[in-house]
Write an enzyme that holds these catalytic residues in place. Structure first.
Site, PDB file in Angstrom:
ATOM      1  N   LYS A 288       0.854  -1.185   0.000  1.00  0.00           N
ATOM      2  CA  LYS A 288       0.000   0.000   0.000  1.00  0.00           C
ATOM      3  C   LYS A 288       0.893   1.240   0.000  1.00  0.00           C
ATOM      4  O   LYS A 288       1.894   1.270   0.709  1.00  0.00           O
ATOM      5  CB  LYS A 288      -0.877  -0.043   1.255  1.00  0.00           C
ATOM      6  CG  LYS A 288      -2.079   0.836   1.195  1.00  0.00           C
ATOM      7  CD  LYS A 288      -3.101   0.375   2.210  1.00  0.00           C
ATOM      8  CE  LYS A 288      -4.266   1.335   2.231  1.00  0.00           C
ATOM      9  NZ  LYS A 288      -5.373   0.858   3.031  1.00  0.00           N
TER      10      LYS A 288
ATOM     11  N   GLU B  79     -19.649  -4.980   9.680  1.00  0.00           N
ATOM     12  CA  GLU B  79     -20.597  -4.227  10.511  1.00  0.00           C
ATOM     13  C   GLU B  79     -21.723  -5.089  11.057  1.00  0.00           C
ATOM     14  O   GLU B  79     -22.053  -4.984  12.248  1.00  0.00           O
ATOM     15  CB  GLU B  79     -21.166  -3.035   9.721  1.00  0.00           C
ATOM     16  CG  GLU B  79     -20.164  -1.920   9.459  1.00  0.00           C
ATOM     17  CD  GLU B  79     -19.243  -2.184   8.269  1.00  0.00           C
ATOM     18  OE1 GLU B  79     -19.445  -3.217   7.594  1.00  0.00           O
ATOM     19  OE2 GLU B  79     -18.331  -1.386   8.014  1.00  0.00           O
TER      20      GLU B  79
ATOM     21  N   ARG C 110     -25.417  -1.004   6.733  1.00  0.00           N
ATOM     22  CA  ARG C 110     -25.263  -2.411   6.365  1.00  0.00           C
ATOM     23  C   ARG C 110     -25.785  -3.343   7.456  1.00  0.00           C
ATOM     24  O   ARG C 110     -26.053  -4.509   7.209  1.00  0.00           O
ATOM     25  CB  ARG C 110     -23.786  -2.685   6.093  1.00  0.00           C
ATOM     26  CG  ARG C 110     -23.550  -4.042   5.612  1.00  0.00           C
ATOM     27  CD  ARG C 110     -22.292  -4.167   4.843  1.00  0.00           C
ATOM     28  NE  ARG C 110     -22.384  -3.544   3.545  1.00  0.00           N
ATOM     29  CZ  ARG C 110     -21.430  -3.628   2.629  1.00  0.00           C
ATOM     30  NH1 ARG C 110     -20.332  -4.270   2.900  1.00  0.00           N
ATOM     31  NH2 ARG C 110     -21.573  -3.058   1.457  1.00  0.00           N
TER      32      ARG C 110
END
Ligand SMILES: Cc1ncc(C[n+]2csc(CCOP(=O)(O)OP(=O)(O)O)c2C)c(N)n1
Length: 639
Positions: A281, A368, A396
């Site tokens: 990353k 979630e 969600r």
């Protein structure tokens, strides 16, 4: 030397380049991404890490005939640059400019609109199946990160894909990071790739030796089986192979020419294939690569040379920081409180709780729904879980809120950060729906603080309340009010008169959340204008007298300021029930101050009148005949 990037108006131009030109193109793309993120902010680290993968995919596959489906979409900047949006790339995330995420209406190359995690496999599989049913040609590729793989939705997609056995390529971009370092047993499992690489090296050496020894074909076959069985034990591929995928990898996700070869090979395969690519990353930008906390995941304006943020004013403490501090204090005082986040330790400030109370702070990954049900389980055992979550991501977990928490009346607190408009992240991230979707949930106490002190008191209220509770607060810094040393719980169900008295007894201003401060300013402005004009500015249709709890306020005799950045729930039954209503419109990306300055719009997206109804002519004339006593009240209603 002229840039290769400037020659690319569409992926077809990319295909005209020689494979040996691709590394240079990747460097040019990186420079463009860094320069743009420095000015506009954005998902720098994720986009830098996916450059080679995106270039190689566009080189081998033919978008839009072949579909390229992104997960989260925060890594898709190279894709935007290669698909006819290079000239507008510098407008990304600004009002009227390109969106920070793929959007179907923005380009035919954006196969699926996205912003939330773990949707790519399901959407891509739907496309594969849709094409089969319609007899259309073309491949479908899903590009997802190892963070997104922690979301249950990803596994629901993989599960069905392996079962249907259709041609689907999933590219797993594994940088071992979610926003922070990735978590969970799965993440540990994926690190088996190191063992797998060592094993591959060992296997090659063993094969060379075996080839030179005099052995029969049966013995060689037996040894080959033994080697493959051992590989299964040390490779992360066994997981995906068990789900019905052919596993290829791990491959170097920054070797663009190697990736092109791999994708050419897998494009010829039938059935579901997963290519496991290892990336870094923030690749190619030292300040991002060396930021161990998030590898430059998402940055606001920064200096390209140093990577240091450029900030005009010293940042006041944000609601997020103040919430995290209040939570840590509460955890200190009350051992029953545990903190839960879904892959947002930094964003929600829970990193502070993790450092102080590592045993009582959980990062569950991008999961979630699990976070909410996990909290429900903790609450069953006498704990007081606080789920810290962005307003938009709690969407969600709606069934979990209702079914697992609210219906059972369990004492779970939802601390919703980023309530209201969030600015440049755009329509997928606006926290505009929370009050509408929470207010109708039975047993749930719903609150919106006017300022940071009240936020602290609402946390205390929620925990003390002993049932399900939620409070939402905005992005950005607090109002700078004095903080109580120990926050006291609020009285539930009572509104508060913030200011009483003034030139008009018949005008009541109602507000909730941080709109209270705008309401006070509006009341002051109104009072000043009333005083200066010596005649009423506003004339409500009927007189009202507010009770202490806000009841008794006449339906028309009030000037109501909503919660900032909220949408109203659908039209209540009875008022045109059954008739098709026009759908509401999403709020697009822009700087937050621009969003705040936009005129309010009604349900149909029409601008609301800039001036209050009572200022219209006829009303004013009548108002002059009946001057009112002068008093302005501001009432804040609290749920
Ligand atoms: C449902 C949902 N929860 C949380 C987020 C916030 N979020 C954005 S990117 C991200 C990490 C994604 O990690 P990964 O898929 O590995 O991509 P990377 O940034 O590492 O390339 C998270 C948690 C989100 N976008 N959607």
């Amino acid at each position: 030397m002229p840039r290769l990037l400037d020659r690319i108006e569409s992926p077809l131009d990319l295909k005209r380049l020689k494979p040996e030109d691709l590394p240079r193109l990747c460097e040019e793309i990186r420079e463009e991404i860094i320069a743009t993120c420095a000015k506009n902010g954005g998902h720098l680290g994720s986009s830098l890490g996916a450059v080679e993968l995106i270039v190689a995919l566009h080189y081998v596959y033919t978008s839009p005939l072949d579909r390229l489906v992104f997960d989260v979409g925060h890594q898709a900047y190279a894709h935007k640059l290669l698909t006819g949006r290079r000239d507008r790339f510098r407008t990304i995330r600004t009002e009227g400019g390109l969106a920070g995420f793929p959007e179907r209406h923005e380009s035919e190359h954006d196969a699926f609109g996205v912003g939330h995690a773990s949707t790519a496999v399901s959407a891509a599989l739907g496309m594969v199946e849709g094409r089969r049913l319609r007899g259309e040609a073309g491949k479908v590729v899903a590009l997802m990160g190892d963070g997104a793989l922690t979301g249950g939705l990803s596994f629901e997609g993989l599960n069905q894909a392996g079962y249907l056995k259709r041609d689907l390529l999933v590219v797993l971009n594994d940088n071992e990071m979610s926003i922070s370092p990735n978590v969970g047993a799965l993440s540990e499992w994926l690190t088996k790739k190191f063992a797998s690489r060592t094993f591959d090296h060992w296997r090659r050496t063993a094969k060379d030796i075996l080839r030179q020894l005099p052995r029969g074909p049966a013995a060689i076959e037996a040894i080959r089986h033994a080697i493959n069985a051992t590989k299964a034990l040390v490779s992360p591929g066994i997981l995906f192979e068990g789900l019905g995928f052919r596993y290829v990898g791990p491959v170097d996700g920054h070797d663009v020419q190697g990736l092109v070869e791999t994708f050419h090979e897998v494009a010829l395969c039938d059935g579901p294939v997963l290519v496991h690519a290892m990336t870094t990353k923030g690749k190619g930008y030292h300040p991002a690569e060396s930021d161990l906390a998030t590898r430059g995941h998402g940055l606001s304006f920064f200096d390209v040379a140093t990577g240091k943020p450029i900030s005009k004013k010293p940042p006041a403490k944000s609601y997020t920081d103040l919430f995290a501090e209040a939570l840590c204090d509460a955890m200190e005082r009350d051992e029953r409180i545990v903190a839960i986040t879904a892959a947002m330790l930094e964003g929600t400030g829970l990193i502070k709780a993790k450092q102080r109370f590592p045993d009582r702070t959980y990062d569950v990954g991008i999961a979630e729904p699990h976070a909410v049900t996990f909290a429900a389980g903790l609450a069953c055992e006498g704990l007081r879980p606080v789920v810290a979550i962005y307003s938009t991501f709690l969407q969600r977990a709606y069934d979990q809120i209702i079914h697992d928490v609210a219906l059972q009346g369990l004492p779970v607190t939802f601390a919703l950060d980023r309530g209201g408009l969030v600015g440049a992240d755009g329509k997928t991230h606006q926290g505009a729906f929370d009050l509408s979707y929470l207010r109708c949930v039975p047993n749930l106490l719903v609150m919106a603080p006017a300022d940071e002190n009240e936020m602290r008191r609402m946390l205390a209220t929620a925990v003390e309340h002993g049932g399900p509770a939620a409070f939402r607060f905005p992005r950005g810094s607090g109002q700078g009010v004095q903080l109580d040393a120990i926050p006291r719980p609020l009285e539930i169900g009572k509104a508060r008169v913030v200011r009483d008295g003034g030139p008009r007894p018949d005008v009541v201003v109602l507000a909730a959340g941080t709109a209270v401060h705008a309401a006070i300013a509006a009341a002051d402005a109104l009072a000043a204008r009333e005083a200066a004009r010596r005649r009423p500015v506003l004339r409500p249709r009927r007189r009202v007298r507010p009770g202490r709890d806000g009841r008794g306020v006449g339906a028309r005799g009030r000037l109501r300021l909503g919660v900032p950045g909220g949408v109203r729930a659908a039209r209540p039954p009875g008022r045109g029930a059954g008739a098709p209503t026009r759908p509401a419109r999403p709020v697009h990306h822009a700087w937050r101050r621009e969003q705040a300055a936009r005129p309010a719009r009604d349900r149909r997206g029409r601008r609301r009148r800039g001036r209050p109804r009572a200022r219209r002519r006829g009303v004013r004339r009548r108002a002059r005949r009946r001057p009112a006593r002068r008093r302005v009240s501001v009432v804040r209603s609290r749920q």
